[in-house]
Design a protein around this motif. Structure first.
Motif, short mmCIF file in Angstrom:
data_model
loop_
_atom_site.label_atom_id
_atom_site.label_comp_id
_atom_site.label_asym_id
_atom_site.label_seq_id
_atom_site.Cartn_x
_atom_site.Cartn_y
_atom_site.Cartn_z
N GLY A 17 0.81 -1.21 0.00
CA GLY A 17 0.00 0.00 0.00
C GLY A 17 0.84 1.26 0.00
N LEU A 18 2.12 1.14 0.38
CA LEU A 18 3.09 2.24 0.26
C LEU A 18 4.07 1.90 -0.86
CD1 LEU A 18 3.81 3.15 4.00
CD2 LEU A 18 2.26 4.29 2.41
N ASP A 19 4.99 0.98 -0.58
CA ASP A 19 5.91 0.43 -1.60
C ASP A 19 6.59 1.52 -2.41
OD1 ASP A 19 7.27 -1.46 -3.05
OD2 ASP A 19 5.63 -1.87 -4.43
N PHE A 20 7.44 2.31 -1.74
CA PHE A 20 8.20 3.35 -2.42
C PHE A 20 9.58 3.44 -1.79
CE2 PHE A 20 6.72 5.34 1.31
CZ PHE A 20 7.22 6.63 1.47
N CYS A 21 10.45 4.23 -2.39
CA CYS A 21 11.79 4.41 -1.84
C CYS A 21 12.06 5.90 -1.68
CB CYS A 21 12.85 3.74 -2.72
SG CYS A 21 13.13 4.55 -4.31
N ALA A 22 13.20 6.23 -1.07
CA ALA A 22 13.50 7.63 -0.80
C ALA A 22 13.68 8.45 -2.06
CB ALA A 22 14.75 7.73 0.08
N GLY A 23 13.96 7.80 -3.18
CA GLY A 23 14.13 8.53 -4.43
C GLY A 23 12.88 8.70 -5.24
N SER A 24 11.75 8.13 -4.78
CA SER A 24 10.52 8.10 -5.59
C SER A 24 9.76 9.42 -5.51
CB SER A 24 9.61 6.96 -5.11
OG SER A 24 10.30 5.76 -4.97
N LYS A 25 10.30 10.49 -6.04
CA LYS A 25 9.70 11.80 -5.82
C LYS A 25 8.32 11.95 -6.42
CE LYS A 25 12.57 13.97 -9.40
NZ LYS A 25 13.82 14.73 -9.56
N ASN A 26 8.00 11.22 -7.50
CA ASN A 26 6.65 11.30 -8.06
C ASN A 26 5.61 10.67 -7.13
OD1 ASN A 26 7.58 12.56 -10.33
ND2 ASN A 26 7.39 10.79 -11.69
N LEU A 27 6.04 9.75 -6.27
CA LEU A 27 5.13 9.03 -5.39
C LEU A 27 4.96 9.70 -4.03
CD1 LEU A 27 6.34 5.35 -6.06
CD2 LEU A 27 4.65 6.70 -7.33
N ASP A 30 1.43 11.30 -2.72
CA ASP A 30 0.43 10.27 -2.46
C ASP A 30 0.77 9.46 -1.21
OD1 ASP A 30 -1.79 8.31 -3.40
OD2 ASP A 30 -0.02 7.03 -3.13
N ARG A 31 2.03 9.08 -1.05
CA ARG A 31 2.42 8.26 0.10
C ARG A 31 2.31 9.04 1.41
NH1 ARG A 31 2.01 5.70 -4.25
NH2 ARG A 31 3.23 3.80 -4.60
N PHE A 32 2.63 10.33 1.36
CA PHE A 32 2.46 11.14 2.57
C PHE A 32 0.99 11.22 2.96
CE2 PHE A 32 6.81 12.10 2.39
CZ PHE A 32 7.17 12.86 3.49
N LYS A 33 0.11 11.39 2.00
CA LYS A 33 -1.32 11.41 2.30
C LYS A 33 -1.76 10.12 2.98
CE LYS A 33 -3.09 12.58 -1.76
NZ LYS A 33 -4.13 12.93 -2.76
N LYS A 34 -1.26 9.00 2.48
CA LYS A 34 -1.64 7.72 3.06
C LYS A 34 -1.15 7.57 4.49
CE LYS A 34 -2.04 5.07 -1.24
NZ LYS A 34 -1.49 3.96 -2.06
N MET A 35 0.10 7.94 4.73
CA MET A 35 0.66 7.78 6.07
C MET A 35 0.08 8.79 7.07
SD MET A 35 4.70 6.91 5.39
CE MET A 35 5.04 8.42 4.46
N LEU A 36 -0.13 10.01 6.64
CA LEU A 36 -0.54 11.06 7.56
C LEU A 36 -2.05 11.13 7.76
CD1 LEU A 36 1.83 13.96 6.44
CD2 LEU A 36 2.28 12.07 7.99
N ALA A 37 -2.83 10.91 6.70
CA ALA A 37 -4.26 11.22 6.78
C ALA A 37 -5.22 10.11 6.36
CB ALA A 37 -4.56 12.47 5.95
N LEU A 38 -4.86 9.27 5.40
CA LEU A 38 -5.83 8.37 4.79
C LEU A 38 -5.72 6.92 5.26
CD1 LEU A 38 -5.68 9.60 1.07
CD2 LEU A 38 -7.23 10.34 2.90
N GLY A 39 -4.54 6.47 5.57
CA GLY A 39 -4.34 5.04 5.77
C GLY A 39 -4.14 4.34 4.43
N TYR A 40 -3.91 3.03 4.47
CA TYR A 40 -3.64 2.31 3.23
C TYR A 40 -3.87 0.82 3.39
CZ TYR A 40 0.92 1.71 5.59
OH TYR A 40 1.91 1.44 6.49
N ASN A 41 -3.93 0.13 2.25
CA ASN A 41 -4.11 -1.32 2.17
C ASN A 41 -5.44 -1.76 2.81
OD1 ASN A 41 -3.70 -4.03 1.63
ND2 ASN A 41 -2.21 -4.33 3.28
N GLU A 42 -6.53 -1.32 2.21
CA GLU A 42 -7.86 -1.70 2.71
C GLU A 42 -8.20 -3.14 2.33
OE1 GLU A 42 -12.13 -0.18 1.45
OE2 GLU A 42 -11.20 1.20 2.89
N GLN A 43 -8.69 -3.89 3.31
CA GLN A 43 -9.05 -5.29 3.12
C GLN A 43 -10.38 -5.57 3.83
OE1 GLN A 43 -7.21 -7.43 1.28
NE2 GLN A 43 -5.49 -6.02 0.95
N THR A 44 -11.10 -6.62 3.38
CA THR A 44 -12.39 -6.99 3.97
C THR A 44 -12.24 -8.25 4.81
OG1 THR A 44 -13.58 -6.04 2.10
CG2 THR A 44 -14.79 -7.59 3.48
#
Length: 398
Positions: A17-27, A30-44
């Protein structure tokens, strides 16, 4: 097993749900939004089993969750307990187990889960500018403005600014006490959080695995009060600590903002290997340091004569860590003391100091008193390492 705290949370750049590296500036946005506000990897959840205070959720397939993350339950009976947040004790391919005191005798399934974010609110988003609302230690609102890299030819860096107020129409931080350099910029300025050494677009969309050989390990520790990004900007010893650090300050409004830890460097071209060379720590617009002396240097090279407590005190090789004492840079006057962010007291012998290689740090260890996870990370290389310890534990207890 006792129910664990969920105030402070841990993320790894490799998480599903994150899967990025320190050089992934395009990502990064989106990844900050997931970590700070949205969460990630939704499952049922397909079924729930309760045994004593152990709750096991079963999913229809591989869920991708790992232990020591905080799971967020969005609906049903569990969503009403502890704000629906639970520390994951253990996992199998398709199950997650956590502790709940007291646990209900049964729980209906069919609800969704995700990895819980820090609980910040994204209050402004335009192009490469995000403004998040978080909390000061007194529970008042604080706003963090992030200016992400928007030039594909430049290295990955983010310029932060923190203040008590912002303009919701422009995204500008309007607090007069805030750092002026980064209040309203549209491209990262001289002061920034550095994530990449090379000024090119090669790594812009890299996954964690794609970037691992260059960038190594990277984790994030944070809460609604703080954020610590622990990574390296290149192979070898290029460790970085970028952070928003709450602290107990003297009662002057102009310094009563969370500390910003980053560095100053020319925005264009390649970056520097050694963060300590350019490291900056701001309390609002005032630059600070962590040593009480007439030197304006940020920190001493080492803070202890030896790396471990004497055997007469502790028979195990125990290195202590203490909160940062914050001093105004020019006057050397004391300003306050940090919460949730510690100086690690390693000694002068390099054989006792952890490797600064990016495949080793951030180094996961444990607090010997309460067994909480701690991460040890440095801001320099070789004989001049300065190490910090960031625990995954509550930094404010009501």
């Amino acid at each position: 097993m006792a129910m664990k705290q969920t105030q402070t949370k841990l993320f790894d750049f490799s998480d599903v749900g994150l899967d990025f590296c320190a050089g992934s500036k395009n990502l990064f946005p989106d990844r900050f939004k997931k970590m700070l506000a949205l969460g990630y990897n939704e499952q049922t959840v397909s079924s729930v089993a309760v045994a004593g205070n152990q709750v096991t959720l079963t999913y229809g397939g591989a869920h991708g969750y790992v232990a020591d993350r905080v799971l967020k339950v969005d609906a049903g009976a569990l969503a009403l307990v502890n704000d629906g947040e639970f520390w994951i004790d253990s996992v199998t391919t398709n199950t997650v187990t956590f502790t709940l005191d007291p646990a209900p005798p049964s729980v209906e399934s069919g609800f969704n889960t995700r990895i819980a974010p820090l609980g910040w609110e994204l209050v402004y988003e335009q192009a490469n500018i995000h403004v998040y609302k978080l909390k000061a230690l007194d529970e008042s609102n604080i706003f963090l403005r992030l200016c992400f890299q928007n030039n594909t030819a430049y290295r990955n860096r983010v310029s932060p600014c923190v203040g008590r107020s912002f303009n919701p129409s422009t995204g500008e931080i309007t607090d007069e006490a805030a750092l002026a350099e980064t209040k309203n910029i549209t491209s990262p300025a001289t002061f920034a959080w550095e994530f990449s050494l090379a000024a090119n677009a090669t790594y812009d969309n890299h996954s964690y695995a794609n970037g691992y050989n260059i960038f190594g390990r990277a984790v994030v520790v944070g809460s609604k009060y703080h954020l610590a990004l622990l990574c390296s900007t290149w192979s070898g010893s290029t460790a970085r600590v970028n952070a928003v650090i709450p602290y107990q300050s003297l009662d002057y409004s102009v310094i009563k903002l969370p500390l910003l830890l980053g560095e100053t460097a020319t925005p264009t071209g390649n970056g520097q290997n050694n963060q300590l060379t350019n490291l900056k720590l701001y309390a609002g617009k005032f630059e600070t340091k962590i040593q009480a002396s007439n030197s304006t240097t940020f920190a001493p090279s080492y803070a202890a004569a030896q790396s471990f407590l004497p055997l007469a005190i502790d028979g195990f090789n125990t290195t202590t860590a203490g909160p940062l004492m914050i001093y105004e840079k020019i006057s050397g006057q004391f300003l306050g003391i940090t919460n949730g962010f510690y100086y690690t007291y390693y000694g002068v012998s390099s054989s006792d100091v952890p490797s600064s290689d990016n495949k080793v740090v951030p180094l996961q260890t444990a607090d010997v008193d309460i067994s909480s996870i701690c991460f040890v990370h440095c801001v320099a290389a070789g004989q001049q390492n300065v190490f910090f310890t960031i625990p995954v534990e509550e930094i404010k207890i009501a």
